[in-house]
Design an enzyme around this catalytic site. Structure first.
Site, PDB file in Angstrom:
ATOM      1  N   GLU A 274      69.920 -62.226 -80.539  1.00 43.43           N
ATOM      2  CA  GLU A 274      70.162 -63.468 -81.341  1.00 43.43           C
ATOM      3  C   GLU A 274      68.954 -63.944 -81.912  1.00 43.43           C
ATOM      4  O   GLU A 274      69.745 -65.274 -81.600  1.00 43.43           O
ATOM      5  CB  GLU A 274      71.635 -64.283 -80.712  1.00 43.43           C
ATOM      6  CG  GLU A 274      72.573 -62.970 -80.519  1.00 43.43           C
ATOM      7  CD  GLU A 274      74.108 -63.992 -80.450  1.00 43.43           C
ATOM      8  OE1 GLU A 274      73.496 -65.111 -79.932  1.00 43.43           O
ATOM      9  OE2 GLU A 274      74.849 -63.000 -79.739  1.00 43.43           O
ATOM     10  N   PRO A 275      68.089 -63.707 -82.379  1.00 43.83           N
ATOM     11  CA  PRO A 275      66.985 -65.397 -82.687  1.00 43.83           C
ATOM     12  C   PRO A 275      67.436 -66.296 -83.969  1.00 43.83           C
ATOM     13  O   PRO A 275      67.671 -64.998 -84.960  1.00 43.83           O
ATOM     14  CB  PRO A 275      65.758 -63.906 -82.873  1.00 43.83           C
ATOM     15  CG  PRO A 275      66.448 -63.215 -83.437  1.00 43.83           C
ATOM     16  CD  PRO A 275      67.875 -62.780 -82.535  1.00 43.83           C
ATOM     17  N   ARG A 313      66.137 -83.029 -87.223  1.00 46.34           N
ATOM     18  CA  ARG A 313      65.725 -83.235 -85.586  1.00 46.34           C
ATOM     19  C   ARG A 313      65.178 -84.163 -85.434  1.00 46.34           C
ATOM     20  O   ARG A 313      65.088 -84.363 -83.959  1.00 46.34           O
ATOM     21  CB  ARG A 313      65.054 -81.711 -85.720  1.00 46.34           C
ATOM     22  CG  ARG A 313      65.576 -80.709 -86.409  1.00 46.34           C
ATOM     23  CD  ARG A 313      64.704 -78.857 -85.885  1.00 46.34           C
ATOM     24  NE  ARG A 313      64.212 -78.921 -84.377  1.00 46.34           N
ATOM     25  CZ  ARG A 313      63.251 -79.527 -83.687  1.00 46.34           C
ATOM     26  NH1 ARG A 313      62.872 -79.756 -84.955  1.00 46.34           N
ATOM     27  NH2 ARG A 313      62.900 -79.104 -82.708  1.00 46.34           N
ATOM     28  N   TYR A 317      66.912 -84.897 -81.920  1.00 46.71           N
ATOM     29  CA  TYR A 317      66.810 -84.684 -80.277  1.00 46.71           C
ATOM     30  C   TYR A 317      65.067 -84.996 -80.403  1.00 46.71           C
ATOM     31  O   TYR A 317      64.162 -85.098 -79.232  1.00 46.71           O
ATOM     32  CB  TYR A 317      65.998 -83.047 -80.815  1.00 46.71           C
ATOM     33  CG  TYR A 317      67.333 -81.954 -81.354  1.00 46.71           C
ATOM     34  CD1 TYR A 317      68.479 -81.969 -81.297  1.00 46.71           C
ATOM     35  CD2 TYR A 317      67.434 -81.096 -81.920  1.00 46.71           C
ATOM     36  CE1 TYR A 317      69.608 -81.392 -80.550  1.00 46.71           C
ATOM     37  CE2 TYR A 317      67.672 -80.644 -83.058  1.00 46.71           C
ATOM     38  CZ  TYR A 317      69.066 -80.404 -81.983  1.00 46.71           C
ATOM     39  OH  TYR A 317      70.299 -79.535 -82.931  1.00 46.71           O
ATOM     40  N   CYS A 343      69.831 -96.362 -94.050  1.00 45.93           N
ATOM     41  CA  CYS A 343      69.835 -97.431 -93.630  1.00 45.93           C
ATOM     42  C   CYS A 343      70.078 -97.138 -92.012  1.00 45.93           C
ATOM     43  O   CYS A 343      71.162 -97.398 -91.474  1.00 45.93           O
ATOM     44  CB  CYS A 343      71.426 -97.979 -93.900  1.00 45.93           C
ATOM     45  SG  CYS A 343      71.307 -98.109 -95.835  1.00 45.93           S
ATOM     46  N   GLU A 344      69.803 -96.737 -91.273  1.00 48.06           N
ATOM     47  CA  GLU A 344      69.485 -96.053 -89.808  1.00 48.06           C
ATOM     48  C   GLU A 344      68.397 -96.340 -89.352  1.00 48.06           C
ATOM     49  O   GLU A 344      67.641 -95.898 -89.517  1.00 48.06           O
ATOM     50  CB  GLU A 344      70.140 -94.789 -89.477  1.00 48.06           C
ATOM     51  CG  GLU A 344      71.270 -94.993 -89.724  1.00 48.06           C
ATOM     52  CD  GLU A 344      72.531 -94.444 -89.385  1.00 48.06           C
ATOM     53  OE1 GLU A 344      72.483 -95.183 -88.027  1.00 48.06           O
ATOM     54  OE2 GLU A 344      73.634 -94.813 -89.752  1.00 48.06           O
TER      55      GLU A 344
HETATM   56  C1  LIG Z   1      72.499 -70.779 -81.966  1.00 45.86           C
HETATM   57  C2  LIG Z   1      72.449 -69.550 -80.958  1.00 45.86           C
HETATM   58  C3  LIG Z   1      71.611 -68.982 -81.507  1.00 45.86           C
HETATM   59  C4  LIG Z   1      70.126 -68.723 -81.350  1.00 45.86           C
HETATM   60  O1  LIG Z   1      69.086 -69.778 -80.951  1.00 45.86           O
HETATM   61  P1  LIG Z   1      67.882 -70.028 -80.898  1.00 45.86           P
HETATM   62  O2  LIG Z   1      67.111 -70.827 -80.732  1.00 45.86           O
HETATM   63  O3  LIG Z   1      67.582 -70.360 -83.372  1.00 45.86           O
HETATM   64  O4  LIG Z   1      66.853 -68.463 -81.838  1.00 45.86           O
HETATM   65  C5  LIG Z   1      72.134 -67.290 -80.776  1.00 45.86           C
HETATM   66  N1  LIG Z   1      72.932 -67.365 -80.424  1.00 45.86           N
HETATM   67  C6  LIG Z   1      74.608 -67.955 -80.186  1.00 45.86           C
HETATM   68  C7  LIG Z   1      75.443 -67.453 -79.704  1.00 45.86           C
HETATM   69  C8  LIG Z   1      73.847 -69.887 -81.300  1.00 45.86           C
HETATM   70  O5  LIG Z   1      75.189 -70.463 -81.003  1.00 45.86           O
END
Ligand SMILES: *Cc1c(COP(=O)(O)O)cnc(C)c1O
Length: 420
Positions: A274-275, A313, A317, A343-344
């Site tokens: 899941e990238p 970001r 972060y 305004c922050e």
């Molecule tokens: C956000 C997320 C991802 C992707 O994360 P990346 O760091 O963008 O690769 C994959 N799986 C799940 C369940 C997520 O919440």
């Protein structure tokens, strides 16, 4: 492609298109995405995994623009969705439902029902209460939901705390120690069918060890579940592969694939990955225009027309994003804070950064803005959201219009008693 945003004759381009030309048409701030870079990042991962049965399910939350999603879906990608809205976008972009996996700690009945109607590949369940909801929803429809549990392996991904998801203290998944019991409960239900195990430990992971540790624990669990009579056919290893923003050395697709295949490749399972970030981050940039400059005793500020509402970001972060002028760099360099109009005091894109001298009207490019850029943007401070552009070769298209002032008040109304 070495760099999708090369400098040619002193001027920054997006693939073959001068960025100044895109800005003439689309204005600023504008996100620009390279279709070629998106496809190359996807191809690199799917090629590295070619030895095993696998599906690359692009994590749509990193960049959910329909044209970006369509580009990847057309290449063969599945989708990882984490909400009903993301599922809607995935389907609208033409994703194959049989390649959609759905994670998320707070799935509502309407969201579950839409996923059942679509016929998705896999529900990644994050609690036993959710298991019972999904079973009930599927029963009402007279269907069976394909499920796995997202297990929390209690591994520290060594990334920013806000994007660590696999620790014991995290809200995500079920503790891996309780998984056997949870799977037993699932087996006793008539309207769910156990098909997989899922694990996602965090984002921007730069070392392979935590991923390997988590996978080893998932492997043991799969073996245990099989002994208990479950048919586990899918191992979803999550996303989280890091990218280079500055000098990071993330694992290559080859190392990542070797690691995954080395640990779970012999289990005769389909591997789902899941990238998100690793597909989109470096395929996008944010272009902003310099409005003003000012100095005080401590600082030199360059005030630009993009802000934390466009790209949060750096503020959220303390993330570093490379910045460079779009035109030929002016001399001399100076140390500046690049700040937006919001305004922050936390509204900055860069702090204490050595950059070529700027003049009002100059364009700057903020690199690595393709992931969690527009996707996390907001209308804070009454700011219309930026336009988005997709480039391929010599051609570009505006794939999301800049919001108008009317868009800002859409859906709002004032009760009659206040208008009289
Ligand atoms: C956000 C997320 C991802 C992707 O994360 P990346 O760091 O963008 O690769 C994959 N799986 C799940 C369940 C997520 O919440």
């Amino acid at each position: 492609m070495s760099d999708p945003f090369p400098r040619r004759g002193g001027h920054l381009h997006a693939e073959g298109v001068p960025i100044a030309r895109i800005v003439e048409q689309a204005g600023t701030p504008v996100f620009i995405y390279s279709a070629t870079a998106l496809c190359e990042a996807y191809d690199a991962l799917t090629t590295a995994l070619a030895r095993v049965r696998h599906t690359v399910c692009y994590s749509i939350k990193s960049n959910m623009n329909l044209a970006v999603v369509r580009t990847l879906v057309a290449r063969g990608a599945g989708i990882d969705a984490t909400s009903g809205g993301e599922l809607f976008r995935a389907l609208r972009a033409g994703a194959d439902p049989s390649k959609i996996v759905y994670s998320g700690v707070g799935k509502t009945d309407p969201e579950i029902n839409r996923a059942l109607d679509a016929g998705i590949k896999l529900f990644n369940i994050e609690s036993r209460a959710e298991l019972r909801r999904i079973d009930a929803c599927a029963e009402a429809k007279g269907c069976v939901a394909p499920i796995g549990f997202r297990v929390n392996p209690d591994v520290d991904p060594r990334t920013h705390p806000y994007i660590s998801t696999g620790l014991r203290t995290s809200k995500f998944g079920i503790p891996i120690a309780e998984a056997v019991e949870a799977y037993a409960e699932a087996k006793a239900l008539d309207h769910v069918c156990v098909v997989g195990v899922d694990c996602h430990i965090g984002s921007q992971i730069l070392s392979i060890e935590p991923l390997a540790d988590a996978l080893a624990r998932v492997r043991s669990l799969v073996e245990e579940l099989r002994k208990a009579g479950h048919r586990i056919e899918i191992i979803d290893v999550g996303g989280g592969i890091g990218v280079r923003y500055q000098k990071e050395e993330p694992p290559s697709p080859a190392l990542y694939a070797e690691t995954v295949i080395g640990i779970v490749g012999d289990l005769d399972c389909e591997i789902v990955v899941e990238p998100g970030r690793s597909i989109t981050a470096n395929a996008g940039i944010l272009i902003t225009r310099v409005l003003y400059q000012k100095s005080n005793e401590a600082k030199h500020f360059v005030i630009v027309d993009a802000a934390m509402n466009d790209l949060i970001r750096p503020s959220l972060y303390q993330a570093y994003q490379r910045i460079e002028p779009v035109g030929p760099p002016r001399a001399p360099e100076q140390t500046v804070d690049i700040v937006g109009p919001v305004c922050e005091s936390g509204d900055f894109l860069a702090r204490e950064r050595l950059l070529p001298r700027a003049e009002p009207g100059d364009l700057f490019a903020v690199r690595s803005a393709g992931a969690y850029g527009f996707a996390m943007s907001s209308n804070y401070n009454g700011r219309p959201r930026a336009a988005e552009v997709l480039v391929r070769g010599e051609r570009f298209a505006v794939v999301r219009k800049r919001e108008t002032l009317e868009d800002l008040v859409r859906g709002e109304s004032v009760p009659e008693e206040l208008t009289g």
